[in-house]
Scaffold this motif. Structure first.
Motif, PDB file in Angstrom:
ATOM      1  N   CYS A   7       0.823  -1.223   0.000  1.00  0.00           N
ATOM      2  CA  CYS A   7       0.000   0.000   0.000  1.00  0.00           C
ATOM      3  C   CYS A   7       0.850   1.263   0.000  1.00  0.00           C
ATOM      4  O   CYS A   7       0.346   2.350  -0.257  1.00  0.00           O
ATOM      5  N   HIS A  43      -6.655  -1.087  -0.457  1.00  0.00           N
ATOM      6  CA  HIS A  43      -7.243  -2.405  -0.256  1.00  0.00           C
ATOM      7  C   HIS A  43      -6.219  -3.379   0.310  1.00  0.00           C
ATOM      8  O   HIS A  43      -5.050  -3.325   0.009  1.00  0.00           O
ATOM      9  N   GLN A 102      -1.606   7.283   3.266  1.00  0.00           N
ATOM     10  CA  GLN A 102      -0.824   8.520   3.382  1.00  0.00           C
ATOM     11  C   GLN A 102       0.598   8.296   2.895  1.00  0.00           C
ATOM     12  O   GLN A 102       1.105   7.173   2.959  1.00  0.00           O
ATOM     13  N   PRO A 103       1.252   9.375   2.459  1.00  0.00           N
ATOM     14  CA  PRO A 103       2.668   9.226   2.098  1.00  0.00           C
ATOM     15  C   PRO A 103       3.484   8.945   3.357  1.00  0.00           C
ATOM     16  O   PRO A 103       3.078   9.320   4.452  1.00  0.00           O
ATOM     17  N   PHE A 107      -0.308  10.332  14.087  1.00  0.00           N
ATOM     18  CA  PHE A 107      -0.343   9.631  12.809  1.00  0.00           C
ATOM     19  C   PHE A 107      -1.753   9.214  12.431  1.00  0.00           C
ATOM     20  O   PHE A 107      -2.618   9.079  13.284  1.00  0.00           O
ATOM     21  N   GLN A 144       1.945   2.952  15.566  1.00  0.00           N
ATOM     22  CA  GLN A 144       1.129   3.094  14.364  1.00  0.00           C
ATOM     23  C   GLN A 144       0.929   1.774  13.592  1.00  0.00           C
ATOM     24  O   GLN A 144      -0.201   1.432  13.246  1.00  0.00           O
ATOM     25  N   PRO A 145       2.004   0.988  13.336  1.00  0.00           N
ATOM     26  CA  PRO A 145       1.816  -0.221  12.511  1.00  0.00           C
ATOM     27  C   PRO A 145       0.855  -1.246  13.114  1.00  0.00           C
ATOM     28  O   PRO A 145       0.367  -2.119  12.396  1.00  0.00           O
ATOM     29  N   VAL A 194      -9.422  -5.218   7.328  1.00  0.00           N
ATOM     30  CA  VAL A 194      -9.405  -4.807   5.924  1.00  0.00           C
ATOM     31  C   VAL A 194      -8.001  -4.460   5.438  1.00  0.00           C
ATOM     32  O   VAL A 194      -7.824  -4.078   4.292  1.00  0.00           O
TER      33      VAL A 194
END
Ligand code: HEC
Ligand code: HEC
Length: 350
Positions: A82, A98, A110-111, A121, A133-134, A142
């Motif tokens: 992604c 997706h 997001q970049p 974030f 974040q991850p 999803v």
């Protein structure tokens, strides 16, 4: 200390031990610190680099994890699926991202760049630390639809991973903390600071064309109150007048704070490399930069939380701009493209 005792055990029991046991004992390669350099025109980072200082092996491990489908339940969807480097690590052509089995998310990827300088974030600020974040994409149904215990099992089966974790972290463990720390070491090194704009700001010999210079002046007066400073975001949450999408009805920042005043507000995005991060906005509804400028001049929709700046004294909404002014602003925005970053092998999968 633990590392030291590990070596002492090896020295004490030496070859006798390893010849008696078939267990895989990683050969721990040497690890060196990586320099985290703050560009001269950048502020101090928000990420506390001293708590997770990037090293050669930590970075290498983070990169390997970033591009590894093992982090997802179907073995295919990696972070890099992604977040594609050529498009400043956005999901090119995908309005909303997706994930596993083609499951659709609701937001535009997001970049990823200059993350060490960001305080919060995602589009609504749900993640308050880069190390955390991850967890969102990894566990989201999803997106990667996976659990840490399952990922850890998969990684433990791969000798390269056993070796890299051992080299990168003092406790040598394959655990969720080290997975997240390695990903952060990779991501904080992803600094985009060599666009034409940067070279001009640092007096490195480049100059704006007349159009770009005019665009920069317009940008400062019409856009920079939100897309502020060298990061091109003041990191606040605002409602820039997009009509509420009936399909997703994404409430934005309100999802995190529960405050009525945060309804339909989203994080002001950075505009670095914006030429390549299309489609635009939190749900990718605008295809081109022309569409974005037309939104600001003619498409702004009123609501309770609309940015007050967009309510003009004359009773109109938005940012008044002529066609020429819009083209000048776009010319300026294109000076934020950083080819060095987009082609930097350090961050590439291969
Ligand atoms: C299925 C697509 C997908 C995958 C896989 C994915 N991301 Fe994302 N990423 C997104 C989307 C969409 C957002 C915006 C999320 C939001 O606002 O809720 C995002 C946001 C982010 C952000 C926040 C950026 C910012 O400026 O606030 C970071 C960091 C990030 N992703 C890193 C990762 C990492 C690391 C992985 C792998 C563990 C990963 N992503 C996997 C789609 C994806
Ligand atoms: C009041 C604050 C504010 C002002 C002023 C403003 N913006 Fe924005 N901008 C935002 C917010 C908030 C978003 C994200 C909105 C969303 O997705 O819901 C955004 C999104 C964008 C995006 C999409 C970026 C992406 O990665 O999807 C572009 C491009 C952009 N703005 C350019 C501009 C330009 C050019 C101007 C001046 C003409 C401007 N903005 C003025 C707040 C502002």
């Amino acid at each position: 200390m633990k590392l030291l005792s590990y070596y002492i055990i090896i020295i004490l029991f030496g070859t006798a031990c390893s010849s008696e046991k078939d267990d895989y004992v990683p050969i721990v390669p040497e690890n060196k610190k990586l320099e985290f350099t703050i560009p001269a025109n950048f502020p101090n980072p928000s990420y506390n680099v001293s708590l997770n200082p990037p090293t050669e092996k930590g970075f290498e491990l983070g990169k390997k994890l970033f591009y590894d489908g093992r982090l997802s339940s179907d073995g295919v969807i990696s972070c890099g699926f992604c977040h594609i480097q050529d498009f400043a690590f956005t999901h090119h052509t995908h309005i909303v991202s997706h994930g596993v089995d083609g499951a659709l998310g609701t937001r535009n990827a997001q970049p990823l760049h200059n993350l060490a300088f960001m305080k919060e974030f995602t589009w609504d600020g749900a993640a308050r630390h880069l190390d955390l974040q991850p967890i969102i994409p990894i566990t989201a149904e999803v997106e990667m639809n996976e659990t840490f215990s399952s990922i850890i099992k998969k990684l433990e089966e791969k000798p390269e991973y056993v070796q890299l974790f051992a080299a990168a972290f003092e406790n040598q463990k394959i655990n969720s903390e080290n997975i997240l720390k390695a990903l952060s070491q990779f991501m904080i090194m992803m600094i985009s600071s060599n666009s034409k704009y940067d070279k001009i700001e640092r007096n490195e010999g480049s100059v704006f064309t007349d159009n770009e210079a005019a665009g920069f002046e317009l940008f400062k007066s019409k856009c920079a109150s939100c897309h502020a400073g060298t990061l091109f975001t003041d990191q606040s949450y605002r409602n820039n007048g997009l009509a509420v999408d009936p399909l997703y009805n994404d409430i934005g920042r309100n999802r995190v704070t529960g405050l009525a005043e945060d309804m339909h507000k989203f994080k002001v995005p950075t505009l670095r490399n914006v030429e390549l991060t299309f489609p635009y906005m939190h749900d990718g509804r605008l295809k081109t930069l022309d569409d974005v400028l037309n939104h600001y001049s003619d498409g702004v929709v009123d609501s309770e939380t609309l940015e007050p700046l967009f309510k003009n004294q004359s009773g109109t909404l938005g940012i008044p701009m002529t066609t020429e002014e819009k083209q000048q602003i776009i010319a300026f925005l294109k000076t934020l493209t950083d080819d060095n970053f987009l082609n930097d092998d350090r961050f590439s999968e291969f």
